[in-house]
Design an enzyme around this catalytic site. Structure first.
Site, PDB file in Angstrom:
ATOM      1  N   SER A  79       0.835  -1.192   0.000  1.00 27.49           N
ATOM      2  CA  SER A  79       0.000   0.000   0.000  1.00 27.49           C
ATOM      3  C   SER A  79       0.879   1.255   0.000  1.00 27.49           C
ATOM      4  O   SER A  79       1.739   1.408  -0.877  1.00 27.49           O
ATOM      5  CB  SER A  79      -0.945  -0.042   1.209  1.00 27.49           C
ATOM      6  N   ARG A 109     -12.112   6.417   9.897  1.00 28.16           N
ATOM      7  CA  ARG A 109     -11.726   5.007   9.899  1.00 28.16           C
ATOM      8  C   ARG A 109     -12.786   4.134   9.244  1.00 28.16           C
ATOM      9  O   ARG A 109     -12.460   3.178   8.516  1.00 28.16           O
ATOM     10  CB  ARG A 109     -11.471   4.531  11.329  1.00 28.16           C
ATOM     11  N   ASP A 139      -8.696  -6.257  -4.965  1.00 27.14           N
ATOM     12  CA  ASP A 139      -8.274  -4.984  -4.380  1.00 27.14           C
ATOM     13  C   ASP A 139      -8.716  -3.858  -5.307  1.00 27.14           C
ATOM     14  O   ASP A 139      -8.114  -3.622  -6.349  1.00 27.14           O
ATOM     15  CB  ASP A 139      -6.753  -4.980  -4.206  1.00 27.14           C
ATOM     16  N   HIS A 168      -8.082  -5.074  -0.455  1.00 28.79           N
ATOM     17  CA  HIS A 168      -6.785  -4.441  -0.217  1.00 28.79           C
ATOM     18  C   HIS A 168      -6.065  -5.043   0.988  1.00 28.79           C
ATOM     19  O   HIS A 168      -4.828  -5.127   1.006  1.00 28.79           O
ATOM     20  CB  HIS A 168      -6.987  -2.934  -0.016  1.00 28.79           C
ATOM     21  N   ASP A 169      -6.806  -5.466   1.978  1.00 30.59           N
ATOM     22  CA  ASP A 169      -6.209  -6.043   3.188  1.00 30.59           C
ATOM     23  C   ASP A 169      -5.467  -7.349   2.939  1.00 30.59           C
ATOM     24  O   ASP A 169      -4.786  -7.861   3.837  1.00 30.59           O
ATOM     25  CB  ASP A 169      -7.287  -6.273   4.256  1.00 30.59           C
TER      26      ASP A 169
END
Length: 383
Positions: free
Chosen positions: A154, A224, A326, A359-360
């Protein structure tokens, strides 16, 4: 089994010139190291962290066994980045809130008679390039002149990319995971909405909330929650939560409370939990600084947007990894990097992993992904 990590710090008296034209003087970098630096100092691997991570990359603290590094599945004895072979360094970036100098710290330029002692919103804007320059200074002090590899996911991948352009002679291998050569308009938009949530919180006080003894927790929670949505794929959200209710009522057939304020769905509960947790440990000014650094990163800008001309500066060999689901840093963005490297006849390996996690995925235990990184370090970096 995890190992014991020991946090360290180093103070730098010499000012760090920043891309904005400002400078930072009298700053500290927090860092950790794992493994042993060999005699010719050729086995060093630098790990660059993403938005809300830190220098605590792997292992756990002796007095906090539950505080495990954010990439502990990747780095350690016998792991893909094997600390029995490599000397691994994790550095907390300036402007962060985990030990390196940041907005919470005392401002050496504050007037002696001022109530405002901490930087707060007066902390200078920093960029990816500034972080890389600070990291390079730390390596100089450690006597490391060339890195076996730089690696990050990232935003950490952006720093890795920048290392190969700013210090091409100092990097032998670059491992760029779930990253991009710059942010898309959509990504900048997500960052701006998150920043607006923070700065419009009444407790933000123009970034000087420390002196008021408050925290803009509401803004941090929303920021968040927005970010977390972008880290997960639609498939993962549906499989993990779907339309499951948190607490179905029994007095009607739908199970709904018919309320606009109560939590109805499990996904709402999850996002609120993540937001609440984040607001207890992360700094609001740091969030603004790091997301803006993401926005500004665009090394091809000075080459008229031509990424191939940009990557001509790089001399390292590359491993570039992306994940199919992602959508924050899509495989298409990684392929842009690969094409630019191939245009310059650089050595590059590329993997696009069909993983459902979004993405994680770069943080998770996918055997194909971990084995890929292991193979690259064993057969390329260690060669």
């Amino acid at each position: 089994m995890s190992f014991i990590a020991t946090p360290q710090s180093m103070y730098f008296a010499e000012p760090l010139a920043l891309q904005s034209g400002a400078s930072l003087r009298g700053y500290t970098l927090a860092y950790e190291t794992y493994g042993t630096l060999n005699a010719d100092k050729s086995n060093a691997v630098l790990i660059c962290h993403a938005l809300n991570a830190s220098h605590h990359v792997a292992g756990h603290y002796a007095d906090e066994p539950g505080n495990v590094g954010w990439w502990d599945n990747m780095i350690g004895p016998g792991k893909p980045v094997d600390t029995n072979r490599f000397f691994v360094i994790g550095v907390n970036n300036i402007g962060s809130c985990f030990g390196s100098t940041g907005p919470r710290d005392a401002n050496p330029d504050a007037p002696s008679d001022s109530r405002r002692k901490q930087y707060g919103a007066d902390f200078p804007v920093v960029t990816v390039e500034d972080w890389v320059n600070a990291q390079a200074r730390l390596l100089d002090e450690l006597g490391i002149h060339q890195l076996a590899a730089v690696m990050g996911g990232s935003l950490g991948g952006m720093q890795t990319l920048s290392w190969t352009l700013q210090y091409p002679e100092r990097v032998r291998h670059a491992v760029v995971i779930a990253s991009a050569p710059n942010l898309s308009a959509e990504n900048i938009a997500f960052n701006e909405v998150a920043r607006r949530a923070i700065v419009t919180d009444p407790e933000f006080h123009d970034g000087h909330f420390y002196e008021h003894g408050v925290v803009p927790a509401r803004g941090l929670r929303i920021a968040r929650m927005i970010g977390h949505i972008t880290y997960l794929s639609d498939d993962v959200m549906n499989s993990k939560f779907g339309r499951e209710l948190r607490e179905a009522v029994t007095h009607n057939s739908t199970g709904y409370k018919y309320s606009t304020q109560d939590i109805e769905f499990q996904i709402e509960s999850y996002l609120r939990y993540q937001g609440d947790k984040f607001s207890t440990y992360f700094d609001a000014n740091t969030y603004l600084l790091i997301t803006r650094a993401l926005d500004y990163f665009d090394p091809a800008q000075q080459f008229g947007g031509d990424l191939s001309r940009t990557m001509a500066q790089a001399k390292a060999d590359f491993l570039v990894v992306s994940f199919t689901t992602d959508w924050r840093f899509s495989p298409a963005r990684s392929r842009e990097i690969v094409k630019a490297l191939l245009d310059n006849r650089r050595h590059v390996s590329y993997a696009e992993i069909d993983a459902p996690h979004g993405h994680d995925a770069f943080l998770l235990d996918d055997p194909r992904y971990l084995n890929l990184v292991r193979a690259y370090f064993d057969n390329k970096v260690a060669a």
